[in-house]
Design an enzyme around this catalytic site. Structure first.
Site, PDB file in Angstrom:
ATOM      1  N   LYS A 104     -40.249  58.099  23.727  1.00  0.00           N
ATOM      2  CA  LYS A 104     -40.372  57.339  24.978  1.00  0.00           C
ATOM      3  C   LYS A 104     -40.725  58.295  26.113  1.00  0.00           C
ATOM      4  O   LYS A 104     -40.231  59.437  26.153  1.00  0.00           O
ATOM      5  CB  LYS A 104     -39.045  56.627  25.258  1.00  0.00           C
ATOM      6  CG  LYS A 104     -39.085  55.667  26.451  1.00  0.00           C
ATOM      7  CD  LYS A 104     -37.786  54.859  26.550  1.00  0.00           C
ATOM      8  CE  LYS A 104     -37.782  53.885  27.713  1.00  0.00           C
ATOM      9  NZ  LYS A 104     -36.539  53.083  27.785  1.00  0.00           N
TER      10      LYS A 104
ATOM     11  N   SER B 278     -36.789  48.017  27.957  1.00  0.00           N
ATOM     12  CA  SER B 278     -37.870  48.814  28.488  1.00  0.00           C
ATOM     13  C   SER B 278     -38.526  49.730  27.459  1.00  0.00           C
ATOM     14  O   SER B 278     -39.609  50.239  27.712  1.00  0.00           O
ATOM     15  CB  SER B 278     -37.362  49.659  29.657  1.00  0.00           C
ATOM     16  OG  SER B 278     -36.443  50.653  29.199  1.00  0.00           O
TER      17      SER B 278
ATOM     18  N   SER C 108     -32.227  48.351  26.551  1.00  0.00           N
ATOM     19  CA  SER C 108     -33.626  48.748  26.404  1.00  0.00           C
ATOM     20  C   SER C 108     -34.039  49.273  25.048  1.00  0.00           C
ATOM     21  O   SER C 108     -35.228  49.427  24.797  1.00  0.00           O
ATOM     22  CB  SER C 108     -33.981  49.792  27.459  1.00  0.00           C
ATOM     23  OG  SER C 108     -34.284  49.130  28.645  1.00  0.00           O
TER      24      SER C 108
END
Ligand code: GLN
Length: 504
Positions: free
Chosen positions: A90, A165, A189
């Site tokens: 990420k 997210s 997330s």
């Protein structure tokens, strides 16, 4: 699996299986890395999971991993666990010399001078970093539509969101763009996108994985965790991430817990009634009940239970997380790093213009909300009350865990929704987190495991939540669901995704 099964298959098997093939030298790390890079080149124009692909550098790293594997095969030191296995990270995890932007204009072009501890550990396991993954800007969002660069599309249906997210991390794991990925979870997330994309996602116990080098959103809630195609992978990646790090004072060595291989016999499973209401998609509710039957068939006892204080979860989470975000994001002022406005006539206007230009709408909303709830005159009414609610929520879980070892619930009220469906209504978007923020506020571990599909072929994920440091119990229960659900090895049809994205 053997050579005859072709490079596409290397992208579908789980990371442990790929690591095994690499150790046996059935395939080389360069071959595997090429297979993933080819797949990314072919399909990520549609999916949008990557913000940065390290094509040349990943191949170089694969060559060096191969030298380690070759040396081990000829009697040298044993190769580390994931030697030569291609993975992706990420974009809020600091990676030395590799762009780290949090999908924000504010950090365009930023090259961190160091690796996050989690990244260091993944590299030390021998993994090859393919690149950095798309996300909601600064990890604020539930659909990945808040990325300043581009949205991510769900590999199972390109007209749908992947969840957020960590949408890029979940989509990449589901699409076979990496053997596993890392994400971060503040209020859901990792778990929400894992559920929407049909992969396993773990938010570990707060403190079990170092946050050093994770760009902070809400420091009392943030945790890094794996997104994988199997429960066994989630367990082994968690094993390599976990442990005390002197750079993060909140990190601890993991106390020993029962082994995940022990099965679920005798496990006391609670099913919170609060998450089985009419507000939840019927197929999701049915899947919870089906999973309870699978767990019971293997010797667990499953009963409905009451989870206190659920009504406070969303308000407490959005007050606490926004308060912490407003403080953490104060550092992006255009002085040291990040975007700086081109023209300004005073230092104050440089700050305000840089921040106005650099941050997107949702990030600004959180900063304003957080600043407001912390401001003199409102602090006690909002931030103070939210902290009290948080203590109450924590106590609620402690009470429930006196009678239950693990809780089984949906991850979200429904499966993946359409792009654009909720992006105009922040409250609707925040309500996606209704089942996930509780574990975050209490600092306890929670895992999302694929458990079926709805009538439209969209994955349904279920959440398992346990007391602090009970990850192994979660893996055991998730293993049972994985065995029974028959989702393992089911793969999205990316050619269909490309076609539907064109038609959308
Ligand atoms: N959707 C939640 C939010 O927007 C959770 C985000 C996260 O866990 N990083 O705050």
């Amino acid at each position: 699996m053997n050579r005859s099964e072709g490079p596409e298959d290397l992208c579908r098997i789980d990371a442990l299986a790929l690591a095994g093939l690499l150790k046996l030298r059935e395939v080389s790390s360069v071959e595997a890395t090429r297979a993933f890079l080819d797949r990314i080149a072919r399909y990520d124009g549609t999916v949008g999971a990557f913000l940065h692909v390290r094509t040349e550098d990943a191949l170089k790293d694969a060559e060096s991993a191969q030298r380690t594997l070759d040396a081990a095969a000829s009697g040298g030191p044993e190769a580390p666990a994931f030697c030569g296995v291609p993975v992706a990270l990420k974009d809020n995890l600091s990676t030395k010399g590799i762009p780290t932007t949090c999908a924000s204009k504010m950090l365009e072009g930023y090259l961190p001078p160091y690796d996050a501890t989690a990244v260091e550990r993944v590299k030390a396991s021998g993994a090859v970093v393919l690149g950095k993954l798309n996300m909601d800007e600064f990890a604020m969002g539930s659909s990945n539509e808040n990325s300043s660069v581009k949205p991510v599309r769900n590999p199972w249906d390109a007209t749908r969101v992947p969840g957020g997210s960590s949408g890029g991390s979940a989509a990449a794991a589901a699409a076979g763009f990496a053997a596993f990925t890392l994400g971060s979870d503040t209020g859901g997330s990792i778990r929400l996108p894992a559920a929407f994309c049909g992969v396993v996602g773990l938010k570990p116990t707060y403190g079990s994985v170092s946050r050093y080098g994770l760009v902070a959103f809400a420091s009392s809630l943030d945790q890094i965790g794996p997104l994988t195609r199997s429960v066994a992978d989630a367990e082994s990646v968690f094993g390599l991430l976990a442990g005390r790090d002197p750079h993060d004072a909140t990190s601890v060595d993991r106390p020993a817990t029962a082994s995940a291989t022990r099965g679920v016999k005798g496990l006391r499973v609670g099913i919170p009634r609060e998450f089985l209401t009419d507000a939840v998609q019927p197929e999701v509710r049915d899947t919870v009940r089906r999973a309870a039957a699978w767990l019971s068939a293997e010797g667990a006892t499953c009963v409905e239970c009451a989870l206190p204080a659920v009504d406070y979860w969303i308000p407490a989470y959005y007050v606490v997380s926004s308060a912490e975000a407003s403080s953490n994001l104060a550092r992006f002022d255009g002085v040291r790093y990040g975007h700086r406005a081109g023209t300004y006539d005073s230092i104050a206007s440089m700050y305000s213009r840089s921040r106005s230009e650099g941050f997107g709408a949702e990030v600004k909303r959180r900063i304003l909300l957080g600043t407001f709830v912390l401001s003199a005159g409102y602090h006690d009414a909002y931030y103070g009350s939210a902290q009290k609610a948080r203590a109450h929520i924590r106590a609620g879980f402690e009470g429930v865990f006196r009678d239950h070892d693990v809780l089984l619930s949906p991850v979200a009220p429904q499966t993946a929704f359409r792009l654009g469906e909720k992006s105009g209504d922040p409250l609707q978007m925040y309500l996606q987190d209704i089942c996930t923020v509780g574990a975050s506020l209490a600092g306890i571990p929670a895992l999302s495991v694929p458990a079926g599909f709805d009538g439209e072929g969209l994955p349904i994920g279920l959440q398992l939540t346990g007391p602090a440091f009970s990850e192994n119990v979660l893996f055991a229960a998730a293993g049972c669901i994985e065995r029974s659900a028959g989702c393992l090895g089911r793969f999205p049809d990316l050619d269909r995704a490309v076609a539907s994205a064109k038609g959308a």
